[in-house]
Scaffold this motif. Structure first.
Motif, PDB file in Angstrom:
ATOM      1  N   UNK A   1       0.828  -1.205   0.000  1.00  0.00           N
ATOM      2  CA  UNK A   1       0.000   0.000   0.000  1.00  0.00           C
ATOM      3  C   UNK A   1       0.864   1.258   0.000  1.00  0.00           C
ATOM      4  N   UNK A   2       1.959   1.252   0.740  1.00  0.00           N
ATOM      5  CA  UNK A   2       2.857   2.405   0.769  1.00  0.00           C
ATOM      6  C   UNK A   2       3.541   2.571  -0.582  1.00  0.00           C
ATOM      7  N   UNK A   3       3.990   1.473  -1.174  1.00  0.00           N
ATOM      8  CA  UNK A   3       4.666   1.536  -2.475  1.00  0.00           C
ATOM      9  C   UNK A   3       3.714   2.004  -3.573  1.00  0.00           C
ATOM     10  N   UNK A   4       2.446   1.655  -3.478  1.00  0.00           N
ATOM     11  CA  UNK A   4       1.476   2.063  -4.497  1.00  0.00           C
ATOM     12  C   UNK A   4       1.202   3.562  -4.417  1.00  0.00           C
ATOM     13  N   UNK A   5       1.322   4.148  -3.236  1.00  0.00           N
ATOM     14  CA  UNK A   5       1.062   5.579  -3.075  1.00  0.00           C
ATOM     15  C   UNK A   5       2.202   6.446  -3.574  1.00  0.00           C
ATOM     16  N   UNK A   6       3.415   5.946  -3.538  1.00  0.00           N
ATOM     17  CA  UNK A   6       4.568   6.737  -3.939  1.00  0.00           C
ATOM     18  C   UNK A   6       4.581   6.913  -5.445  1.00  0.00           C
ATOM     19  N   UNK A   7       4.988   8.085  -5.882  1.00  0.00           N
ATOM     20  CA  UNK A   7       5.085   8.347  -7.312  1.00  0.00           C
ATOM     21  C   UNK A   7       6.393   7.771  -7.823  1.00  0.00           C
ATOM     22  N   UNK A   8       6.309   7.026  -8.894  1.00  0.00           N
ATOM     23  CA  UNK A   8       7.470   6.346  -9.445  1.00  0.00           C
ATOM     24  C   UNK A   8       8.235   7.273 -10.380  1.00  0.00           C
ATOM     25  N   UNK A   9       9.567   7.247 -10.298  1.00  0.00           N
ATOM     26  CA  UNK A   9      10.405   8.051 -11.187  1.00  0.00           C
ATOM     27  C   UNK A   9      10.806   7.282 -12.422  1.00  0.00           C
ATOM     28  N   UNK A  10      10.864   5.981 -12.325  1.00  0.00           N
ATOM     29  CA  UNK A  10      11.345   5.148 -13.413  1.00  0.00           C
ATOM     30  C   UNK A  10      10.204   4.271 -13.912  1.00  0.00           C
ATOM     31  N   UNK A  11      10.025   4.234 -15.250  1.00  0.00           N
ATOM     32  CA  UNK A  11       9.015   3.346 -15.810  1.00  0.00           C
ATOM     33  C   UNK A  11       9.460   2.884 -17.186  1.00  0.00           C
ATOM     34  N   UNK A  12       8.997   1.704 -17.575  1.00  0.00           N
ATOM     35  CA  UNK A  12       9.309   1.145 -18.884  1.00  0.00           C
ATOM     36  C   UNK A  12       8.245   1.629 -19.858  1.00  0.00           C
TER      37      UNK A  12
ATOM     38  N   UNK B   1      13.187   3.319 -21.488  1.00  0.00           N
ATOM     39  CA  UNK B   1      12.775   3.650 -20.123  1.00  0.00           C
ATOM     40  C   UNK B   1      12.663   5.157 -19.985  1.00  0.00           C
ATOM     41  N   UNK B   2      11.785   5.576 -19.108  1.00  0.00           N
ATOM     42  CA  UNK B   2      11.605   6.997 -18.823  1.00  0.00           C
ATOM     43  C   UNK B   2      12.069   7.246 -17.395  1.00  0.00           C
ATOM     44  N   UNK B   3      13.000   8.168 -17.241  1.00  0.00           N
ATOM     45  CA  UNK B   3      13.524   8.526 -15.925  1.00  0.00           C
ATOM     46  C   UNK B   3      13.426  10.035 -15.782  1.00  0.00           C
ATOM     47  N   UNK B   4      12.611  10.496 -14.875  1.00  0.00           N
ATOM     48  CA  UNK B   4      12.401  11.923 -14.623  1.00  0.00           C
ATOM     49  C   UNK B   4      12.026  12.665 -15.907  1.00  0.00           C
ATOM     50  N   UNK B   5      11.188  12.039 -16.739  1.00  0.00           N
ATOM     51  CA  UNK B   5      10.715  12.693 -17.949  1.00  0.00           C
ATOM     52  C   UNK B   5      11.633  12.555 -19.147  1.00  0.00           C
ATOM     53  N   UNK B   6      12.803  11.999 -18.987  1.00  0.00           N
ATOM     54  CA  UNK B   6      13.721  11.787 -20.110  1.00  0.00           C
ATOM     55  C   UNK B   6      13.692  10.315 -20.491  1.00  0.00           C
TER      56      UNK B   6
END
Length: 104
Positions: A39-50, A65-70
């Motif tokens: 539940x805590x991990x789901x609430x946090x905003x992720x910086x890295x995504x595929x 991959x997207x890291x901080x918008x790049x």
């Protein structure tokens, strides 16, 4: 007649017992010890995504991959980072830059 009633009663008891075991397993999976961490991990905003992934062959995979918008392109399997093209600067940045002087 009495044997059929006892058989139906035993079958109903078995169904209730299996239902309670299934309900307990579902509750433990949903509200178990690691549910708070999920539940805590789901609430946090992720910086890295595929963004996208493409299998090139059985041993190599190309991943964006997207890291901080790049966005960056990574080749997995050989352990190499490929070149990536950064996004163009915003129009407000280009408008604030003075035009270059012509070379004579």
């Amino acid at each position: 007649m009495l044997d059929i009633v006892e058989f139906i009663r035993a079958l109903a008891a078995l169904a209730v017992t299996l239902g309670l075991i299934g309900l307990g397993a579902w509750a433990l999976r949903k509200y178990g010890p690691d549910a708070i961490g999920r539940a805590i991990a789901a609430r946090q905003e992720r910086r890295l995504r595929i963004v996208e992934s493409l299998a090139l062959d059985p041993t190599r995979r190309l991943v964006i991959v997207s890291l901080d918008g790049q966005e960056r392109m990574i080749l997995l399997g050989d352990g190499k980072l490929l070149d990536w093209i950064p996004p163009p600067p915003p129009a407000s940045f280009l408008a604030s830059k003075p035009a270059p002087e012509p070379v004579v």
